[in-house]
Design an enzyme around this catalytic site. Structure first.
Site, short mmCIF file in Angstrom:
data_model
loop_
_atom_site.label_atom_id
_atom_site.label_comp_id
_atom_site.label_asym_id
_atom_site.label_seq_id
_atom_site.Cartn_x
_atom_site.Cartn_y
_atom_site.Cartn_z
N GLU A 3 2.80 3.52 2.06
CA GLU A 3 1.93 2.87 3.05
C GLU A 3 2.72 2.69 4.34
O GLU A 3 3.89 2.33 4.31
CB GLU A 3 1.47 1.50 2.54
CG GLU A 3 0.58 0.75 3.53
CD GLU A 3 0.13 -0.61 3.02
OE1 GLU A 3 0.22 -1.57 3.81
OE2 GLU A 3 -0.29 -0.73 1.86
N ASP A 22 -19.43 25.84 19.93
CA ASP A 22 -20.62 26.07 19.11
C ASP A 22 -20.75 24.96 18.07
O ASP A 22 -20.05 24.95 17.06
CB ASP A 22 -20.50 27.44 18.44
CG ASP A 22 -21.65 27.71 17.49
OD1 ASP A 22 -22.60 26.91 17.47
OD2 ASP A 22 -21.59 28.71 16.74
N GLU A 60 4.50 2.15 -2.11
CA GLU A 60 3.40 1.36 -2.67
C GLU A 60 3.56 1.24 -4.20
O GLU A 60 4.56 1.65 -4.77
CB GLU A 60 2.05 2.00 -2.30
CG GLU A 60 1.30 1.24 -1.21
CD GLU A 60 1.00 -0.20 -1.57
OE1 GLU A 60 0.81 -0.51 -2.75
OE2 GLU A 60 0.94 -1.03 -0.64
N GLU A 119 -4.43 -0.21 7.26
CA GLU A 119 -3.28 -0.06 6.34
C GLU A 119 -3.52 1.16 5.44
O GLU A 119 -3.87 1.02 4.27
CB GLU A 119 -3.13 -1.32 5.48
CG GLU A 119 -2.89 -2.60 6.27
CD GLU A 119 -2.84 -3.84 5.38
OE1 GLU A 119 -2.85 -3.70 4.14
OE2 GLU A 119 -2.81 -4.96 5.93
N ARG A 164 -11.05 -4.91 2.06
CA ARG A 164 -10.11 -4.17 1.22
C ARG A 164 -10.71 -2.97 0.51
O ARG A 164 -10.02 -2.26 -0.21
CB ARG A 164 -9.48 -5.14 0.22
CG ARG A 164 -8.79 -6.33 0.91
CD ARG A 164 -8.21 -7.36 -0.02
NE ARG A 164 -7.21 -6.77 -0.89
CZ ARG A 164 -7.42 -6.43 -2.16
NH1 ARG A 164 -8.59 -6.66 -2.72
NH2 ARG A 164 -6.46 -5.88 -2.86
N GLU A 207 -9.63 -9.37 6.19
CA GLU A 207 -9.17 -8.07 5.70
C GLU A 207 -10.19 -7.55 4.70
O GLU A 207 -10.41 -8.14 3.65
CB GLU A 207 -7.81 -8.26 5.01
CG GLU A 207 -7.25 -6.97 4.42
CD GLU A 207 -5.97 -7.21 3.61
OE1 GLU A 207 -5.06 -6.39 3.73
OE2 GLU A 207 -5.90 -8.20 2.85
N HIS A 251 -7.03 -0.73 3.77
CA HIS A 251 -7.51 -2.07 4.12
C HIS A 251 -7.69 -2.14 5.63
O HIS A 251 -6.87 -1.61 6.38
CB HIS A 251 -6.51 -3.14 3.68
CG HIS A 251 -6.27 -3.15 2.21
ND1 HIS A 251 -5.27 -3.90 1.62
CD2 HIS A 251 -6.91 -2.52 1.19
CE1 HIS A 251 -5.30 -3.71 0.31
NE2 HIS A 251 -6.28 -2.87 0.03
N GLU A 260 -2.92 4.24 2.96
CA GLU A 260 -1.98 4.64 1.90
C GLU A 260 -2.16 6.12 1.59
O GLU A 260 -3.25 6.66 1.82
CB GLU A 260 -2.23 3.81 0.63
CG GLU A 260 -1.95 2.33 0.83
CD GLU A 260 -2.47 1.46 -0.32
OE1 GLU A 260 -2.09 0.27 -0.34
OE2 GLU A 260 -3.26 1.94 -1.16
N ARG A 307 -6.20 -11.51 -4.57
CA ARG A 307 -6.37 -10.14 -4.08
C ARG A 307 -7.41 -9.34 -4.86
O ARG A 307 -7.48 -8.13 -4.71
CB ARG A 307 -5.02 -9.41 -4.13
CG ARG A 307 -4.08 -9.91 -3.06
CD ARG A 307 -2.67 -9.37 -3.21
NE ARG A 307 -1.81 -9.92 -2.17
CZ ARG A 307 -1.60 -9.33 -1.00
NH1 ARG A 307 -2.16 -8.20 -0.70
NH2 ARG A 307 -0.80 -9.90 -0.11
#
Length: 444
Positions: A196, A53, A189, A132, A335, A333, A245, A134, A316
């Site tokens: 992670e 359903d 982490e 990746e 992020r 990547e 990420h 976490e 970063r």
């Protein structure tokens, strides 16, 4: 080519002493749903004759159009390594079909498949993704409910005795490996209680399936350790939040379409256009990749989470980083996504954004190799750096204004997603929070 046939599944179920099979799918918000059947019903399921359903599932259909079929993807067969005295449990991830045999437009897995088909039509044989994710581990109280007590005081890459989550994390990794995952790294982490686990990249559909399986395993094993695992993006104020990420690359046959050895950065024109597409549509897809009110508590300066639309190979703080690996490992990547996202939708909208960049040959802006967090607003403006949405409300407005991302979702999912998120925002907006009482009760 499927790796399993119908006969293989029947034989494996017998050999492994499987008694129950979970037919699994996700609702629009990425919550795992399943219909559990006894082994006797497996032939019926493999003949795509099992109905459920759909009106009871978030973002699916109205009562008057509720019957839907579960069509198992045989390649997703896996036996859970934990069983009970009644025999083992296996699972198959399913696609959702309408009674007339057409795919259900609001099925998140179908939405990703549709985006992958577009990539294929543009000459790309694979969209590879390395996620990746976490998560935080909290202690449970005597009633088995989650508390805010962390189970360790560890930090980035710490090991025991500070990282008491290590045994739980090791158990999670061993369980995942039994289920066919190839684990690349597992570590503590930045924040206390935060972990992670990275697994090997896979084609996008398999990667999205794996993210959901991963979340299920993490929560199940944590509970066996007397812990609660949460993928909430920012459970604690003042420490880093949890991201997911997404490393991504497009392939043509065995060639990585993002690599060009003649380019000084080793990036092909395809990679640069794709990158430009992601930057161009980042504000538009943020409601999907960061879907909770709480997601925006993570996207703030100072905690390594991106809040500005920019890219760099070196630092970063921007939205997109280019990891150092080249050749087959060339990738970008992204992020910003967090692990509360529905992975099928997140990968679909990012792919669609990148493909739009390739189609329209969007030019990539200059890389920003400085720490954006310490730049003034004027400096950011001069460099053409815009902010990601600061709230879920702003993200929803950005989504509505981006036709490419709206098209990626399709009308059904778009309408239901926006409706659910506007309700969530309104509940948050009108609720009185502890912070307000702490700030105002005595003073006023």
């Amino acid at each position: 080519m499927s790796k399993y046939t119908r006969e293989d599944i029947m034989r494996l179920a017998q050999e492994e002493d499987v008694r129950y099979i979970r037919l699994q799918f996700t609702d629009l918000l990425g919550i795992i749903k399943n219909v559990e059947i006894p082994l006797s019903q497996l032939p019926k399921a493999l003949d795509n004759k099992l109905m459920f359903d759909g009106s009871s599932i978030e973002g699916f259909v109205r009562i008057e159009e509720s019957d839907m079929y579960l069509v198992p993807d045989l390649d997703t067969w896996v036996v859970f390594p934990w069983g009970n005295e009644h025999g083992k449990v296996a699972r198959l991830i399913c696609d959702i079909y309408m009674p007339d045999g057409s795919p259900f437009e609001g099925d998140p897995r179908y939405i990703l498949k549709r985006a992958l088909k577009e990539a294929e039509e543009m000459g790309f044989s694979a969209f590879n993704v390395g996620p990746e994710p976490e998560f935080f581990l909290f202690k449970l109280n005597e009633k088995g409910e989650p508390t805010l007590d962390l189970n360790d005081q560890g930090g980035y890459f710490d090991f025991a005795p500070l990282d008491t989550g290590e045994n739980c994390r090791r158990d999670i990794v061993l369980t995942l490996e039994k289920m066919g995952f190839e684990i690349e790294a597992s570590h503590h982490e930045v924040a206390p209680g935060q972990h992670e686990i990275d697994f090997k990249y896979a084609n996008a559909l398999q990667a999205a399936d794996q993210i959901l399986t991963f979340k299920l395993v993490v929560k199940t094993i944590a509970q066996k350790h007397g812990l609660h695992a949460t993928f909430m993006p920012k459970p604690l104020y003042g420490v880093a939040g949890s991201g997911m990420h997404a490393n991504q690359s497009l392939f043509r046959g065995n060639e990585n379409a993002f690599y060009d050895e003649t380019d000084e950065m080793g990036l092909s024109q395809t990679a640069k256009h794709y990158l430009a597409g992601i930057l161009h549509h980042a504000r538009g897809f943020t409601a999907i990749t960061n879907p909770l009110v709480n997601s925006y508590k993570r996207l703030v300066p100072g905690y390594e989470a991106p809040c500005y639309v920019a890219w760099s190979a070196k630092n970063r703080s921007p939205l997109i980083r280019i990891p150092a690996s080249r050749g087959m490992g060339t990738r970008i990547e992204v992020r910003s996504p967090d692990p509360a996202t529905n992975p099928y939708l997140a990968l679909a909208v990012m792919l669609k954004a990148g493909l739009d960049g390739i189609k329209n040959k969007l030019e990539v802006p200059p890389a920003i190799d400085r720490n954006i967090y310490v730049m003034t607003e004027e400096e950011r403006e001069a460099n053409g750096i815009v902010n990601l949405p600061a709230t879920l409300k702003e993200a929803i407005e950005c989504l509505k204004a981006d036709p490419v991302i709206c098209e990626a979702l399709g009308e059904h999912a778009l309408v239901h997603f926006i409706e659910a998120k506007e309700i969530e925002w309104d509940m948050f907006r009108t609720r009185v929070h502890d912070w307000e009482r702490e700030q105002y009760m005595s003073t006023y």
